[in-house]
Write a protein that holds these residues in place. Structure first.
Motif, PDB file in Angstrom:
ATOM      1  N   PHE A 264     -14.851  51.104  80.751  1.00 52.72           N
ATOM      2  CA  PHE A 264     -14.357  51.592  79.460  1.00 52.72           C
ATOM      3  C   PHE A 264     -13.773  50.453  78.624  1.00 52.72           C
ATOM      4  O   PHE A 264     -13.936  50.433  77.401  1.00 52.72           O
ATOM      5  CB  PHE A 264     -13.319  52.701  79.669  1.00 52.72           C
ATOM      6  N   GLY A 265     -13.110  49.504  79.286  1.00 56.48           N
ATOM      7  CA  GLY A 265     -12.569  48.370  78.548  1.00 56.48           C
ATOM      8  C   GLY A 265     -13.667  47.521  77.925  1.00 56.48           C
ATOM      9  O   GLY A 265     -13.584  47.112  76.760  1.00 56.48           O
ATOM     10  N   LEU A 266     -14.731  47.283  78.695  1.00 62.98           N
ATOM     11  CA  LEU A 266     -15.848  46.484  78.195  1.00 62.98           C
ATOM     12  C   LEU A 266     -16.573  47.208  77.061  1.00 62.98           C
ATOM     13  O   LEU A 266     -16.947  46.588  76.051  1.00 62.98           O
ATOM     14  CB  LEU A 266     -16.806  46.202  79.351  1.00 62.98           C
ATOM     15  N   SER A 267     -16.759  48.513  77.200  1.00 57.87           N
ATOM     16  CA  SER A 267     -17.456  49.263  76.152  1.00 57.87           C
ATOM     17  C   SER A 267     -16.625  49.321  74.866  1.00 57.87           C
ATOM     18  O   SER A 267     -17.176  49.225  73.756  1.00 57.87           O
ATOM     19  CB  SER A 267     -17.803  50.678  76.632  1.00 57.87           C
ATOM     20  N   ALA A 268     -15.307  49.450  74.987  1.00 60.28           N
ATOM     21  CA  ALA A 268     -14.450  49.430  73.794  1.00 60.28           C
ATOM     22  C   ALA A 268     -14.525  48.084  73.089  1.00 60.28           C
ATOM     23  O   ALA A 268     -14.592  48.009  71.851  1.00 60.28           O
ATOM     24  CB  ALA A 268     -13.004  49.750  74.179  1.00 60.28           C
ATOM     25  N   LEU A 269     -14.544  47.001  73.884  1.00 59.92           N
ATOM     26  CA  LEU A 269     -14.656  45.661  73.313  1.00 59.92           C
ATOM     27  C   LEU A 269     -15.989  45.490  72.589  1.00 59.92           C
ATOM     28  O   LEU A 269     -16.050  44.940  71.471  1.00 59.92           O
ATOM     29  CB  LEU A 269     -14.521  44.622  74.436  1.00 59.92           C
ATOM     30  N   GLY A 270     -17.076  45.964  73.204  1.00 56.29           N
ATOM     31  CA  GLY A 270     -18.387  45.864  72.574  1.00 56.29           C
ATOM     32  C   GLY A 270     -18.472  46.672  71.295  1.00 56.29           C
ATOM     33  O   GLY A 270     -19.056  46.223  70.296  1.00 56.29           O
ATOM     34  N   TYR A 291     -21.420  46.604  74.829  1.00 47.56           N
ATOM     35  CA  TYR A 291     -21.022  48.019  74.887  1.00 47.56           C
ATOM     36  C   TYR A 291     -21.788  48.760  75.981  1.00 47.56           C
ATOM     37  O   TYR A 291     -21.205  49.476  76.804  1.00 47.56           O
ATOM     38  CB  TYR A 291     -21.257  48.683  73.523  1.00 47.56           C
ATOM     39  N   VAL A 292     -23.102  48.598  76.007  1.00 44.40           N
ATOM     40  CA  VAL A 292     -23.931  49.310  76.985  1.00 44.40           C
ATOM     41  C   VAL A 292     -23.622  48.840  78.409  1.00 44.40           C
ATOM     42  O   VAL A 292     -23.633  49.640  79.355  1.00 44.40           O
ATOM     43  CB  VAL A 292     -25.426  49.149  76.649  1.00 44.40           C
ATOM     44  N   ALA A 293     -23.305  47.569  78.584  1.00 41.84           N
ATOM     45  CA  ALA A 293     -22.913  47.079  79.911  1.00 41.84           C
ATOM     46  C   ALA A 293     -21.672  47.817  80.408  1.00 41.84           C
ATOM     47  O   ALA A 293     -21.579  48.180  81.591  1.00 41.84           O
ATOM     48  CB  ALA A 293     -22.653  45.576  79.852  1.00 41.84           C
ATOM     49  N   GLY A 294     -20.714  48.057  79.517  1.00 35.25           N
ATOM     50  CA  GLY A 294     -19.526  48.819  79.892  1.00 35.25           C
ATOM     51  C   GLY A 294     -19.859  50.235  80.294  1.00 35.25           C
ATOM     52  O   GLY A 294     -19.344  50.773  81.292  1.00 35.25           O
ATOM     53  N   VAL A 295     -20.738  50.884  79.526  1.00 37.83           N
ATOM     54  CA  VAL A 295     -21.162  52.249  79.863  1.00 37.83           C
ATOM     55  C   VAL A 295     -21.857  52.267  81.221  1.00 37.83           C
ATOM     56  O   VAL A 295     -21.657  53.194  82.023  1.00 37.83           O
ATOM     57  CB  VAL A 295     -22.096  52.803  78.767  1.00 37.83           C
ATOM     58  N   ALA A 296     -22.672  51.247  81.490  1.00 35.33           N
ATOM     59  CA  ALA A 296     -23.403  51.185  82.757  1.00 35.33           C
ATOM     60  C   ALA A 296     -22.467  51.099  83.961  1.00 35.33           C
ATOM     61  O   ALA A 296     -22.800  51.579  85.049  1.00 35.33           O
ATOM     62  CB  ALA A 296     -24.352  49.982  82.746  1.00 35.33           C
ATOM     63  N   LEU A 297     -21.312  50.496  83.798  1.00 30.42           N
ATOM     64  CA  LEU A 297     -20.324  50.448  84.882  1.00 30.42           C
ATOM     65  C   LEU A 297     -19.499  51.732  84.946  1.00 30.42           C
ATOM     66  O   LEU A 297     -19.171  52.214  86.034  1.00 30.42           O
ATOM     67  CB  LEU A 297     -19.398  49.244  84.690  1.00 30.42           C
ATOM     68  N   ALA A 298     -19.171  52.283  83.792  1.00 26.86           N
ATOM     69  CA  ALA A 298     -18.310  53.466  83.765  1.00 26.86           C
ATOM     70  C   ALA A 298     -19.023  54.707  84.283  1.00 26.86           C
ATOM     71  O   ALA A 298     -18.408  55.545  84.961  1.00 26.86           O
ATOM     72  CB  ALA A 298     -17.804  53.705  82.341  1.00 26.86           C
ATOM     73  N   ALA A 299     -20.314  54.862  83.994  1.00 28.72           N
ATOM     74  CA  ALA A 299     -21.020  56.099  84.344  1.00 28.72           C
ATOM     75  C   ALA A 299     -21.031  56.393  85.842  1.00 28.72           C
ATOM     76  O   ALA A 299     -20.605  57.479  86.264  1.00 28.72           O
ATOM     77  CB  ALA A 299     -22.436  56.074  83.774  1.00 28.72           C
ATOM     78  N   PRO A 300     -21.501  55.483  86.711  1.00 33.30           N
ATOM     79  CA  PRO A 300     -21.468  55.801  88.144  1.00 33.30           C
ATOM     80  C   PRO A 300     -20.046  55.927  88.687  1.00 33.30           C
ATOM     81  O   PRO A 300     -19.802  56.684  89.634  1.00 33.30           O
ATOM     82  CB  PRO A 300     -22.208  54.628  88.791  1.00 33.30           C
ATOM     83  N   ALA A 301     -19.109  55.177  88.102  1.00 34.61           N
ATOM     84  CA  ALA A 301     -17.719  55.284  88.552  1.00 34.61           C
ATOM     85  C   ALA A 301     -17.173  56.687  88.292  1.00 34.61           C
ATOM     86  O   ALA A 301     -16.532  57.286  89.161  1.00 34.61           O
ATOM     87  CB  ALA A 301     -16.857  54.242  87.843  1.00 34.61           C
ATOM     88  N   MET A 302     -17.444  57.228  87.112  1.00 36.59           N
ATOM     89  CA  MET A 302     -16.949  58.564  86.779  1.00 36.59           C
ATOM     90  C   MET A 302     -17.605  59.623  87.655  1.00 36.59           C
ATOM     91  O   MET A 302     -16.940  60.553  88.133  1.00 36.59           O
ATOM     92  CB  MET A 302     -17.197  58.853  85.301  1.00 36.59           C
ATOM     93  N   ILE A 303     -18.909  59.489  87.888  1.00 33.03           N
ATOM     94  CA  ILE A 303     -19.601  60.452  88.751  1.00 33.03           C
ATOM     95  C   ILE A 303     -19.010  60.425  90.161  1.00 33.03           C
ATOM     96  O   ILE A 303     -18.753  61.473  90.770  1.00 33.03           O
ATOM     97  CB  ILE A 303     -21.110  60.139  88.785  1.00 33.03           C
TER      98      ILE A 303
END
Length: 371
Positions: A264-270, A291-303
């Motif tokens: 989320f931090g990376l996606s906010a920065l992007g 931004y998309v790199a941040g989403v790619a890390l956040a998605a599996p973490a949230m699941i």
């Protein structure tokens, strides 16, 4: 993974198809094409997840894919926007029978050391669909016409309908509780303070993704970009999505909450970078990759976090995960059209992601308080 890509393609195809369908069916197609699908897709998670806890994963995936295949083919025949809205609603409701059930299956069927990698791989497929769906729909609409997109996808889904029951086998499980007990467990899970904080963050994940990609198309057109160039720009962030495959390895060194905060931090920065560099094509593309790199890390973490807090009723946990995620998706196009400039939209989205980062931080504290 391939089936997940096909299923989620039906959601993201709405972004490039809005313009040609609105022109041919004489009206705004936003509700019929996007909102009708997203809302029923989100609501369907609350139904299919607990049902799969009771009846098993394999048969529910097969049933949902069968309905989705037929309804997808029928979308090509829609004579009007109301008819398309009904068909898209059926599509959304049946499509939601795959993702939560598949994720619940991957949370229990593979050997424990492989589960994080399996969920990371499935998350990659979900994210790649966000780009692949847009690109496939754009190419088909540009060269064949928008109606051809749906029978093409229906044919591919028919293949998946044959393959999934043949290769997927339910993990050994204790007999499921009654449906009433499963839905009660889902209600209790949703109201836990830690899960409420998790859901606040999760709501933003695809809301911001869809809003950004909806807004960026019009912005690039205003910069004089041709449709073929816009397709290439949409593809630019695709490699960053494969970071999901490494999220499990990061989690073994840190923890899933830490991976979620990083994402989320990376996606906010992007997203902040997209706002500041909106006038520069190179800068905009570079910021979108961050931004998309941040989403790619956040998605599996949230699941994975939903899977952890919902055990042993993982079908219910994945149901809640999907419901929250895709309620956000249905809001995304409306949010994109409510802000007049892309720069302003990106600033709003960056602020939303900052709130999500705070909510994930709060989740970890609330989980500790529960124990």
């Amino acid at each position: 993974m391939v089936t997940a890509l096909l299923v989620l393609t039906q959601l993201y195809a709405a972004i490039p198809l809005l313009k040609p369908i609105s022109a041919q069916l004489h009206g705004s197609a936003t509700f019929a094409l996007s909102t009708a699908f997203s809302l029923t897709y989100a609501a369907g998670f609350l139904i299919w997840g607990p049902v799969s806890d009771h009846y098993g994963r394999r048969r529910i995936m097969a049933l949902a894919l069968g309905i989705l295949t037929v309804s997808t083919a029928c979308c090509a025949l829609a004579p009007s926007l109301p008819a398309l809205a009904i068909l898209r609603a059926v599509q959304g409701l049946s499509a939601s029978g795959f993702a939560p059930v598949a994720l619940a299956h991957l949370s229990e069927a593979p050997a424990p050391p492989r589960r994080a990698r399996a969920i990371g791989a499935m998350s990659t497929s979900f994210l790649v669909a966000g780009i692949a769906g847009q690109v496939l729909a754009s190419l088909v609409a540009l060269h064949l016409g928008w109606r051809w997109f749906f029978p093409l996808c229906a044919g591919l889904l028919a293949v998946a309908l044959v393959v999934i029951p043949a290769v997927v086998h339910d993990a050994a499980r204790t007999p499921g509780s009654s449906l009433r007990v499963q839905f009660q467990a889902l209600g209790r899970l949703a109201l836990r303070p830690a899960v409420l904080a998790l859901s606040l963050a999760h709501l933003t994940l695809l809301m911001v993704f869809v809003a950004m990609y909806t807004g960026i198309g019009g912005h690039l057109e205003s910069l004089g970009m041709r449709p073929s160039t816009i397709i290439l720009i949409r593809l630019a962030a695709l490699p960053a999505m494969f970071l999901s495959l490494g999220a499990g390895a990061l989690a073994t060194r840190w923890s899933w909450p830490q991976v979620a905060r990083l994402g989320f931090g990376l996606s906010a920065l992007g997203m902040l970078g997209e706002a500041l560099l909106a006038g520069s094509l190179v800068g905009l593309v570079a910021a979108s990759v961050v931004y998309v790199a941040g989403v790619a890390l956040a998605a599996p973490a949230m699941i994975s976090l939903y899977g952890q807090v919902s055990a042993p009723n993982r079908g219910s946990g994945m149901a809640l995960n999907g419901f929250i995620l895709f309620v956000g998706t249905s809001i995304g196009p409306l949010l994109a059209t409510s802000v007049p400039t892309f720069r302003g939209l990106a600033l709003v989205l960056a602020g939303i992601l900052a709130v999500a980062l705070a909510a994930v931080t709060g989740f970890k504290a609330l989980v500790g308080a529960e124990h």
